[in-house]
Design an enzyme around this catalytic site. Structure first.
Site, short mmCIF file in Angstrom:
data_model
loop_
_atom_site.label_atom_id
_atom_site.label_comp_id
_atom_site.label_asym_id
_atom_site.label_seq_id
_atom_site.Cartn_x
_atom_site.Cartn_y
_atom_site.Cartn_z
N ARG A 112 0.84 -1.21 0.00
CA ARG A 112 0.00 0.00 0.00
C ARG A 112 0.87 1.25 0.00
O ARG A 112 1.80 1.37 0.77
CB ARG A 112 -0.88 0.03 1.25
CG ARG A 112 -1.47 -1.31 1.62
CD ARG A 112 -2.13 -1.29 2.99
NE ARG A 112 -3.30 -0.43 3.04
CZ ARG A 112 -3.94 -0.15 4.17
NH1 ARG A 112 -3.52 -0.62 5.33
NH2 ARG A 112 -5.00 0.62 4.13
N GLY A 121 -6.92 7.70 -3.80
CA GLY A 121 -6.98 7.08 -5.12
C GLY A 121 -5.84 7.42 -6.05
O GLY A 121 -5.87 7.11 -7.22
N MET A 123 -2.49 6.56 -5.77
CA MET A 123 -1.56 5.48 -6.04
C MET A 123 -2.22 4.17 -5.61
O MET A 123 -2.78 4.08 -4.54
CB MET A 123 -0.27 5.73 -5.27
CG MET A 123 0.51 6.88 -5.89
SD MET A 123 1.88 7.40 -4.89
CE MET A 123 1.07 8.29 -3.61
N ARG A 356 -7.41 7.99 9.70
CA ARG A 356 -6.82 9.31 9.38
C ARG A 356 -7.86 10.38 9.68
O ARG A 356 -9.04 10.08 9.81
CB ARG A 356 -6.40 9.38 7.92
CG ARG A 356 -7.57 9.22 6.99
CD ARG A 356 -7.16 9.31 5.53
NE ARG A 356 -8.29 8.96 4.69
CZ ARG A 356 -8.20 8.42 3.49
NH1 ARG A 356 -7.03 8.14 2.99
NH2 ARG A 356 -9.26 8.14 2.79
N HIS A 478 -14.95 18.82 -18.11
CA HIS A 478 -15.68 19.95 -18.69
C HIS A 478 -16.82 20.39 -17.78
O HIS A 478 -16.96 21.56 -17.45
CB HIS A 478 -16.21 19.54 -20.07
CG HIS A 478 -17.01 20.61 -20.75
ND1 HIS A 478 -18.38 20.64 -20.70
CD2 HIS A 478 -16.62 21.69 -21.46
CE1 HIS A 478 -18.80 21.71 -21.38
NE2 HIS A 478 -17.75 22.35 -21.85
N SER A 812 -3.23 51.02 -2.88
CA SER A 812 -3.91 49.74 -2.95
C SER A 812 -3.20 48.94 -4.04
O SER A 812 -3.10 49.39 -5.18
CB SER A 812 -5.38 49.93 -3.29
OG SER A 812 -5.99 48.67 -3.45
N TYR A 899 -5.45 46.29 5.13
CA TYR A 899 -6.64 45.50 4.80
C TYR A 899 -6.43 44.71 3.51
O TYR A 899 -5.52 45.01 2.73
CB TYR A 899 -7.87 46.41 4.64
CG TYR A 899 -7.81 47.32 3.44
CD1 TYR A 899 -8.28 46.89 2.20
CD2 TYR A 899 -7.27 48.59 3.54
CE1 TYR A 899 -8.21 47.71 1.09
CE2 TYR A 899 -7.18 49.42 2.43
CZ TYR A 899 -7.66 48.98 1.21
OH TYR A 899 -7.57 49.78 0.10
P1 ADP Z 1 -6.27 3.76 -0.45
O1 ADP Z 1 -5.16 4.68 -0.09
O2 ADP Z 1 -6.68 3.87 -1.86
O3 ADP Z 1 -7.36 3.79 0.55
P2 ADP Z 1 -5.42 1.33 0.83
O4 ADP Z 1 -3.99 0.98 0.89
O5 ADP Z 1 -6.01 1.87 2.07
O6 ADP Z 1 -5.62 2.30 -0.40
O7 ADP Z 1 -6.14 0.00 0.42
C1 ADP Z 1 -7.15 -0.23 -0.51
C2 ADP Z 1 -8.13 -1.23 0.07
O8 ADP Z 1 -7.50 -2.44 0.40
C3 ADP Z 1 -8.76 -0.72 1.34
O9 ADP Z 1 -10.12 -1.03 1.32
C4 ADP Z 1 -8.05 -1.48 2.42
O10 ADP Z 1 -8.83 -1.63 3.54
C5 ADP Z 1 -7.73 -2.81 1.73
N1 ADP Z 1 -6.54 -3.43 2.29
C6 ADP Z 1 -5.31 -2.91 2.32
N2 ADP Z 1 -4.45 -3.73 2.96
C7 ADP Z 1 -5.15 -4.81 3.34
C8 ADP Z 1 -4.82 -6.00 4.08
N3 ADP Z 1 -3.59 -6.22 4.52
N4 ADP Z 1 -5.79 -6.89 4.30
C9 ADP Z 1 -7.05 -6.64 3.84
N5 ADP Z 1 -7.43 -5.55 3.16
C10 ADP Z 1 -6.49 -4.62 2.91
MG MG Z 2 -7.44 3.41 2.34
#
Ligand code: ADP
Ligand code: MG
Ligand code: MG
Length: 931
Positions: A112, A121, A123, A356, A478, A812, A899
């Site tokens: 991840r 979304g 990476m 987060r 667009h 100004s 201002y």
């Molecule tokens: P994003 O940053 O796009 O949220 P994530 O790394 O959080 O990407 O993961 C995408 C999906 O995969 C998420 O729904 C996350 O919960 C799931 N996921 C990630 N790692 C694991 C894991 N070790 N086991 C099960 N699900 C996972």
């Molecule tokens: Mg996530």
């Protein structure tokens, strides 16, 4: 690159052997912690922190961002990274008593990405890594679920193929869809183990075809390739684009998290979901989110199956629900902010996968901040920073009545909030239908234009629609860009919605909608709701907004004025809290239908006499507008700029005239009639006049023609060459001021001379203004206090500000023109080069949107310093577009302006931004806003 030797910075930053690249987490403790976002990224820091807190987190390790920066520099990581990764993998295997991709009980991991700031979304994550032809069999045996094993494997090949091997998604989709068709399967889950096995073998062929090699069977090789792909993805176009619009540095790099898999797709006691500790749309304190049983990872957000509201989990698995609620409540207390979390349930056991600080709307941000103060979680001073100034725009647009929204009627909440506000109307599927159905005048019907995506051909429909919904396209599509320009509500890229324009049908959540059906859009959150909902008007006096501003504003040092040209805008600006008018552009008073003829007559005049005649007609109109402004602002400063624009803005286009002259002999009576109307203001009374008048107009337009009107006969140059214009305007201003003062209204007048570059220009114009003021006061037997100052919008003016301040009583900074003249960029043509400049990183931001501190800002700083050398109490403000942009407002605060002035709709934003700038200085906090 031209050189192969290391640059000095590279030598300086090349790390000694001892760098800790890899941070382990698992078994109740982590090497890192939640504060280490710089190294571990947001996701990695969260995983470490949750692990340390004893929460159920699948174990793993984080490869820190330094490795990513190294990868950027050298195209690969050092062997030290590999060594440390191998050690961590070993440790993980021992802890789990498994081997990656090997044996009867193979270890599978997810890979991840996770940067310091969340880049949703941007990476892609790879799940089920470690599966291969052998381990898939082991997994099947272990889980006693052949279908699950094959499904996991085909997902890996697909994700790995796309993210790592860069094979287009469509190549896999084609195989999958064909299989579904062949097996007559409706849903993905309808494909059985045998079918999935066939999919796998075809996926492998796809890989072979595109990469000329087999899908890697060696799990360690898979892992290295996946890690490097994550590092590479930091520089993919989507990621770069996101960083640019969110002002995130390209230098940060990303971390990579490798984590043991847990499976939400093991059967009916497994599942996966996402949630928020509070409602991110409203800020209400309620457990909010959704989940799917028997599903993995992205399934919840992918929109293939319809997820279930999180509350339902209480019925299905009460124990898990209770635990999840307890954990997330604890997380919120711990982070002292609303959390956005991900979880997976494997065979009835809960795992936390991410937490987060949650993104939220402006309204939610305000509500959450206030409630957290009330709950004792944060202080009022902290609350000020929990709201992004730009988000206050949410209070200025209408919204849906939340009380009317029933969860079951939400068709999607995953559209992009492309243009804020609310819209309720009947569905139409084409621009022409929109025009037809919307009607006009008394018979106006609100319509929502629903399209897969919009194109420039749809403009006429977009104009009449109450709101726009598209199923494809992003925040810069667009539809998104055009509606934001129109100030119209838009939900874009709502992937769950299928639009079929040919049969005029929209499908979502298994329901079909036809033309004429009512839907409601929330462009602030990206929600689409079934039915005809009530809307609530904009509320700049919302009690919660007032409360948070009440906490913030005592810190604010600089004033906030509005740019308003007509009394209506001034009244509105005051309602939003403007403390004066920073810029009234007098020429804008003349764009109105009934006035433009007189303005044109003034411009067309051939000599002073003709011009004075036209000016005489303009005088009473200006006077009454000024009276209106003074009344609206009663006692607050009103800065009036004398006529500034390039005159061609008021005249017909040269090319257009030439064409009309050419076609005139061939026009029919009807066309002639409309031309007579059009040129009536130039004296055309009948068709016969056209032949004479058109060439006259053309010749005057040609005389006035300038090659570079923005640097041409405009600003004070106009008032110097035609002093009668300045005289008329000064007269209108002072007559209006005297008149309202006689009624008991206080007029606080500031007369502003545009575009000065020399002291003599300033002296010339100030001289006229003061002389006319004297005359008017004499005539009317009453004096009004006023200032004469100038707009600083040329570099020379900033540099000789000490000279100009001898005559100017205030400055100004007109930073739109100052940016134009400092960079030498044409404001109106910059979009030809800007996209490339941004893409190449030559400019980090559009300097017309965010003040360029280094160059333009330096001129501002010099101008203030030199101006105040001559006149220590010189009043200084800014009146460009930048005056309502938070980072520029912060700069204005820092350089000691009195201002900022901005458009009425940005006054709230500027107030909060100015307060935050002062508060962060005083409280010595780094602008700790939620990113
Ligand atoms: P994003 O940053 O796009 O949220 P994530 O790394 O959080 O990407 O993961 C995408 C999906 O995969 C998420 O729904 C996350 O919960 C799931 N996921 C990630 N790692 C694991 C894991 N070790 N086991 C099960 N699900 C996972
Ligand atoms: Mg996530
Ligand atoms: Mg200007």
């Amino acid at each position: 690159m031209a050189t192969t030797t290391l640059s000095e910075t590279e030598i300086a930053t090349s790390k000694p052997q001892s760098t800790k690249y890899v941070y382990f987490f698992g078994d109740g403790k982590a090497d890192g912690n939640g504060k280490m976002k710089d190294e571990l990224g947001g996701k990695g820091a969260g995983l470490a922190e949750m692990t340390n807190a004893g929460l159920p987190v699948p174990p793993g390790f984080t490869i820190q961002t330094e490795a990513s920066r190294e990868f950027m520099r050298h195209g690969q990581v050092s062997t030290e990274v590999d060594t440390q990764m191998d050690e961590a993998l070993n440790r993980l295997e021992q802890l789990q008593r498994q081997k990656l991709g090997k044996g009867d009980n193979p270890l599978l991991v997810s890979v991840r990405s996770g940067a310091k700031f969340s880049m949703p979304g941007m990476m892609d994550t790879i799940l089920n890594l470690g599966l291969n032809d052998e381990s898939v069999a082991a997994l099947a045996k272990l889980s006693n679920n052949l279908r699950f094993a094959y499904d996991s494997y085909r997902r890996l090949i697909q994700m790995f193929g796309n993210v790592v091997l860069e094979i287009p998604k469509s190549a896999f989709d084609e195989v999958f869809d064909a299989k579904k068709k062949q097996k007559k399967a409706k849903l993905d889950t309808d494909l059985d183990a045998k079918a999935l096995k066939e999919v796998i073998s075809e996926y492998k062929k796809v890989v072979k075809k595109h990469t000329k090699r087999d899908f890697p069977q060696d799990s360690n090789e898979q892992l290295v390739m996946a890690r490097d792909a994550v590092f590479r993805s930091w520089n993919n176009d989507r990621a770069k684009h996101y960083r640019r619009i969110n002002n995130i540095s390209d230098e940060l790099g990303t971390a990579v998290n490798v984590q043991a898999m847990v499976f939400g797709n093991l059967g009916e006691t497994s599942g996966t979901g996402v949630g928020f500790t509070r409602n991110p749309a409203t800020g209400n304190k309620e457990f909010y989110g959704e989940f799917l049983m028997n599903a993995q990872g992205e399934d919840v957000v992918a929109g293939i199956r319809t997820p279930i509201p999180i509350r339902e989990l209480e019925k299905i698995m009460p124990e898990v629900y209770r635990r999840l609620h307890q954990i997330t409540t604890r997380l919120e207390k711990h982070y002292r902010d609303m959390q956005d979390f991900e979880f997976t349930i494997q065979d009835g056991k809960l795992y936390m996968l991410q937490t987060r600080n949650g993104k939220r709307t402006g309204r939610a941000a305000v509500r959450v901040a206030i409630q957290m103060v009330e709950e004792g979680l944060i202080t009022k001073e902290e609350a000020i920073f929990r709201v992004e100034p730009n988000q206050l725009y949410d209070f200025l647009v209408p919204r849906l009545d939340e009380k009317e929204i029933k969860p079951e009627n939400i068709l999607t909440d995953k559209g992009l909030p492309a243009s804020p506000g609310a819209a309720v109307g009947q569905i139409v599927f084409t621009a022409d239908d929109a025009v037809e159905k919307a009607g006009h005048g008394a018979k106006k019907n609100p319509v929502i234009l629903v399209r897969a995506e919009t194109t420039p051909e749809d403009i006429h429909g977009m104009e009449v629609a109450a709101g726009i919904l598209t199923s494809r396209g992003g925040m810069t599509s667009h539809a998104a860009v055009v509606t934001r320009g129109m100030g119209k509500c838009c939900v874009a890229g709502a992937g769950e919605v299928q639009v079929n324009e040919h049969v005029r049908e929209m499908r979502v959540k298994g329901q079909t909608f036809k033309e004429g059906d009512w839907i409601s859009l929330d462009g602030t959150t990206g929600r689409v709701i079934k039915g005809k909902l009530k809307t609530v008007e904009a509320s700049p006096d919302d009690p919660e907004l007032t409360k948070i501003l009440g906490w913030a504003e005592p810190f604010r040092k600089i004033g906030v004025r509005a740019n308003a040209d007509i009394p209506r805008d001034a009244i509105q600006a005051r309602a939003f809290g403007a403390e004066g008018i920073g810029l009234c552009r007098t020429e804008h008073m003349f764009f109105a239908e009934d006035r433009i003829p007189h303005m044109q007559a003034m411009i067309m005049a051939r000599d002073e006499k003709e011009r004075r005649m036209a000016l005489k007609k303009l005088l009473p109109m200006q006077r009454s507008d000024f009276e209106g402004l003074f009344r609206a602002m009663d006692g607050l400063p009103v800065t009036i700029r004398l006529l500034d624009p390039p005159l061609h803005e008021f005249l017909p286009k040269r090319e257009e005239l030439m064409v009309e002259i050419a076609i005139l002999p061939h026009t029919d009576a009807k066309q002639k009639k409309s031309m007579v109307e059009k040129y009536a203001r130039f004296g055309a009374k009948s068709a016969a006049d056209l032949k004479k008048i058109l060439p006259q107009v053309l010749s005057r337009v040609e005389e006035l023609h300038e090659f570079n009107p923005m640097l041409g006969h405009r600003g004070c140059r106009l008032g110097i060459t035609y002093p009668e214009i300045t005289e008329m305007q000064a007269r209108a201003i002072f007559e209006a001021a005297v008149a309202v003062e006689k009624e008991g209204v206080k007029a606080h007048v500031e007369v502003m001379i545009p575009l000065t570059a020399t002291l003599k220009e300033m002296a010339n114009q100030a001289g006229i203004v003061r002389r006319v003021a004297g005359e008017v006061f004499e005539e009317k037997g009453r004096e009004v206090h006023y200032l004469v100052g100038t707009m600083i919008e040329l570099p020379r003016a900033a540099l000789i500000a000490d000279e100009i301040a001898k005559e100017a009583e205030f400055f100004s900074f007109g930073t739109n023109d100052l940016t134009q003249t400092t960079f030498g960029f044409s404001r109106d043509d910059i979009n030809k080069v800007l996209p490339t400049y941004l893409a190449e990183g030559i400019l980090k931001q559009d300097p017309f949107a965010v003040l360029d501190r280094e160059g333009v800002g330096e001129l501002v700083r010099i101008g203030i310093e030199r101006g105040r050398k001559t006149r220590p109490h010189l009043e200084v403000g800014i009146c460009g577009e930048h005056g309502g942009e938070p980072s520029s407002v912060e700069f204005c605060h820092q350089v000691g302006m009195d201002y900022v002035a901005c458009s009425p709709f940005r006054v709230l934003t500027a107030r909060l931004a100015a307060a935050q700038a002062a508060a962060s200085e005083k409280l010595k906090v780094e602008g700790g806003r939620t990113k």
